[in-house]
Design a protein around this motif. Structure first.
Motif, PDB file in Angstrom:
ATOM      1  N   GLU A 157       1.354  -0.077  24.965  1.00  0.00           N
ATOM      2  CA  GLU A 157       0.837   0.712  26.092  1.00  0.00           C
ATOM      3  C   GLU A 157      -0.685   0.864  26.016  1.00  0.00           C
ATOM      4  N   THR A 159      -3.236   0.666  28.039  1.00  0.00           N
ATOM      5  CA  THR A 159      -4.133   1.263  29.036  1.00  0.00           C
ATOM      6  C   THR A 159      -3.834   2.733  29.315  1.00  0.00           C
ATOM      7  N   GLN A 167     -10.191   0.636  32.192  1.00  0.00           N
ATOM      8  CA  GLN A 167      -9.068  -0.302  32.322  1.00  0.00           C
ATOM      9  C   GLN A 167      -9.579  -1.679  32.719  1.00  0.00           C
ATOM     10  N   GLN A 168     -10.530  -1.701  33.675  1.00  0.00           N
ATOM     11  CA  GLN A 168     -11.109  -2.978  34.097  1.00  0.00           C
ATOM     12  C   GLN A 168     -11.781  -3.663  32.915  1.00  0.00           C
ATOM     13  N   TYR A 171      -9.204  -5.129  30.745  1.00  0.00           N
ATOM     14  CA  TYR A 171      -8.652  -6.371  31.303  1.00  0.00           C
ATOM     15  C   TYR A 171      -9.601  -7.543  31.058  1.00  0.00           C
ATOM     16  N   SER A 188       4.113  -2.459  28.392  1.00  0.00           N
ATOM     17  CA  SER A 188       3.683  -1.660  29.529  1.00  0.00           C
ATOM     18  C   SER A 188       4.906  -1.230  30.320  1.00  0.00           C
ATOM     19  N   ASN A 190       4.103  -0.555  33.480  1.00  0.00           N
ATOM     20  CA  ASN A 190       3.386  -0.645  34.738  1.00  0.00           C
ATOM     21  C   ASN A 190       3.399  -2.089  35.248  1.00  0.00           C
ATOM     22  N   GLU A 193       0.094  -3.822  36.532  1.00  0.00           N
ATOM     23  CA  GLU A 193      -0.801  -4.141  35.417  1.00  0.00           C
ATOM     24  C   GLU A 193      -0.370  -5.444  34.741  1.00  0.00           C
ATOM     25  N   ARG A 196      -1.030  -8.440  36.738  1.00  0.00           N
ATOM     26  CA  ARG A 196      -2.438  -8.764  36.816  1.00  0.00           C
ATOM     27  C   ARG A 196      -2.949  -9.501  35.584  1.00  0.00           C
ATOM     28  N   GLU A 282       3.365   0.947  45.468  1.00  0.00           N
ATOM     29  CA  GLU A 282       3.428   0.050  44.326  1.00  0.00           C
ATOM     30  C   GLU A 282       4.879  -0.211  43.947  1.00  0.00           C
TER      31      GLU A 282
END
Lengths: 298, 268
Positions: A157, A159, A167-168, A171, A188, A190, A193, A196, A282
């Motif tokens: 986990e 982020t 977070q960006q 990444y 994750s 998510n 995320e 991505r 989402e």
């Protein structure tokens, strides 16, 4: 054929009678970003802690770099970086002390890299750990995981608790690590995320690995709730015969429905009318599981 | 200070260590300072002590109380019979029980073990931290005694003071290691303190009983207190054989700790 970095065979963990994970067969290839996706309590942390030899499998085995996690864990740990899901740090130290300590236990690291990472995450190393916000603690956790340029990063986990800007940055860091040919395993809950940043995704639910797919395949199965506002009245009949649409309801000028996979058909149909607003919620992981893997999981 | 787990563990406890050492210096000096006045009232005191019931005498760790006016008798009665063993046991048990289990309860063990270290190494380094800390406390106590004896005109052998300091250290260390091993086996600090306290209390009481009850006399060597009190290192000095029981307990506890910690799941 890419080299396999992490392998688990029939990996099973029970806590007494409670199932942690069951018969896990997993392969993670060199240079890929592998997302380990599942709701809380699905068994992600159990798997990761077995890879780190913090807990021992009830049965089955795991290997990293071709070395057994139970007998060669020290050799393995030289080459991996780990961020625990429930990160606890020494409260009586400063960030800098803590990094010095772990660096010494690793036999030294390139301090420039530590400073670079701190700079990227805008992290003040001098502050005592006990005064740090959870986001800042998390940054410290990330710095210690990345500081020795490990060949494999295992991030539970990663982020959670990071603000969107960080977070960006995280990444971007993942992409750089991947470019260098290093491997990342991150867990994750998510879905966006994972879509991505990951190449492949293993989905775990109730202790079982349900599927391992490329991210593109996963996207095609994602379930989204959509809400379209029109300038004039519409009826449900205006949206019939569309693939992947369910639970469609038309109320006055608003249409709500659930879409699986591509939005293309629905958007083109909606374009016949004057669209005022389009709201996409989402994709919900739990819904995705229930809708598409529920049958398999049982 | 962050070169290894041993130094880092000691550093974590530096404030506690400083206060314990200050406390020991204060305790030693306040007791030794009483000696000149005790020496003057030696005769009535000896008479009073002689009239105490045997059970009460036994609780003073079997020290020869009739000898209370001599430096040896005085220090045994006032310090080494009860006070010093209790202090060393409290110190070592608190330190030992939290060495592994405390780190686990705080949740930092995951990160520590993410480093390329075997669990055995972690246990041994934590063990060394406990050993060094309790040895430091023993050394400071000995130094205070030597200096205090000089100041307050107490004639006593520094070598025999070292001997009794050593058995004090080993006594505390032994029970501390029982807490340490329990922490390694279970990951529970509180349980470590409880188990060590039960062993220490049981050992102390058994030592007292062995002096009063004829049938228990043959087994007096089962209590670790016997090797600190009855051997009377301050009077007789010690040889290697006297410390073997302590070393045996410490070694067994260390092995149990290593194996126990190596075999189980780390609490999350």
């Amino acid at each position: 054929m890419a080299k396999v970095v992490v392998t688990t065979k029939n990996l099973t963990k029970y806590y007494g009678n409670t199932r942690g994970v069951e018969s896990l067969d997993l392969e993670i290839n060199e240079g890929e970003v592998f997302g380990y996706l599942g709701p809380n309590g699905a068994g992600k942390t159990t798997t990761i802690r077995m890879l780190l030899d913090l807990i021992r499998p009830t049965s089955g085995q795991a290997s990293i770099f071709g070395l057994s996690t139970s007998t060669d864990t020290v050799k393995i740990k030289k080459r991996i970086g780990y961020l625990p899901g429930e990160l606890e740090l020494y409260k009586n130290m400063s960030g800098s002390d803590l990094i010095h300590y772990f660096a010494a236990l690793r036999g030294g690291v390139d301090w420039n890299l530590v400073l670079q990472l701190a700079e990227r995450f805008k992290y003040d190393m001098k502050k005592p750990v006990k005064t740090l916000s959870s986001g800042n603690k998390h940054k410290l956790g990330l710095i210690q995981a990345f500081m020795h340029s490990p060949e494999l990063l295992i991030l539970d986990e990663p982020t959670t608790g990071l603000d969107p800007l960080m977070q960006q940055e995280f990444y971007r860091l993942i992409q750089e690590v991947k470019k260098e040919g290093r491997t990342i395993l991150l867990s994750s809950h998510n879905l966006p995320e994972v879509e991505r940043i990951c190449d492949r995704v293993g989905v775990i639910h109730d202790g079982r690995l349900i599927t391992v797919e490329n991210v593109s395949e996963l996207k095609s199965k994602a379930v989204r709730t959509l809400e379209i506002h029109f300038a004039s009245q519409v009826t449900a009949a205006d949206f019939d015969n569309l693939e992947g649409i369910s639970e469609l309801k038309a109320e006055g000028r608003v249409v709500r429905c659930t879409v699986k996979g591509s939005l293309d058909g629905l958007v083109k149909r909606a374009a016949r009318f004057e669209v005022v607003d389009l709201i996409s919620h989402e994709p919900d992981l739990e819904e995705t599981f229930l809708a598409y893997y529920g049958g398999l999981a049982n | 200070m962050f070169r290894n787990i041993t130094f880092k563990t000691i550093r974590d406890r530096r404030m506690s260590l400083i206060w314990w050492n200050i406390g020991f210096v204060a305790m030693v000096f306040s007791i030794v300072a009483l000696y000149p006045s005790i020496k003057e009232s030696a005769a009535p005191l000896a008479e009073y002590v002689n009239n105490l019931p045997d059970a009460v005498k036994a609780l003073f760790g079997g020290t020869d109380l009739t000898d209370i006016a001599s430096p040896t008798g005085f220090l045994n009665a006032e310090l080494f019979g009860l006070m010093v063993p209790i202090m060393f046991i409290i110190f070592a048990t608190g330190f030992g029980s939290s060495a592994i289990a405390g780190e686990e309860e705080q949740g930092t063990m995951d990160l520590l073990l993410a480093n390329p270290l075997s669990r055995r190494r972690v246990v041994i380094e934590k063990f060394l931290a406990l050993a060094l800390s309790v040895a430091l406390l023993g050394f400071i106590m000995w130094l205070s005694l030597v200096i205090g004896a000089k100041i307050f005109d107490m004639t006593i052998s520094t070598v025999k003071l070292a001997a009794v300091s050593l058995t004090s250290v080993l006594l505390g260390f032994s029970f501390g290691m029982i807490g340490f091993a329990t922490g390694c086996l279970t990951g529970k600090r509180g349980l470590g303190i409880a188990v060590a306290t039960i062993f220490a209390g049981g050992s102390f009481i058994f030592n007292a009983i062995a002096k009063l009850v004829e049938e228990a006399k043959d087994y007096e060597g089962l209590s670790l207190f016997y090797y600190h009190s009855d051997i009377n290192p301050l009077k007789n000095g010690i040889d290697f054989g006297d410390v073997v029981p302590f070393i045996a307990v410490i070694a067994v506890a260390l092995v149990v700790g290593i194996i126990g910690f190596d075999r189980r799941d780390i609490a999350s």
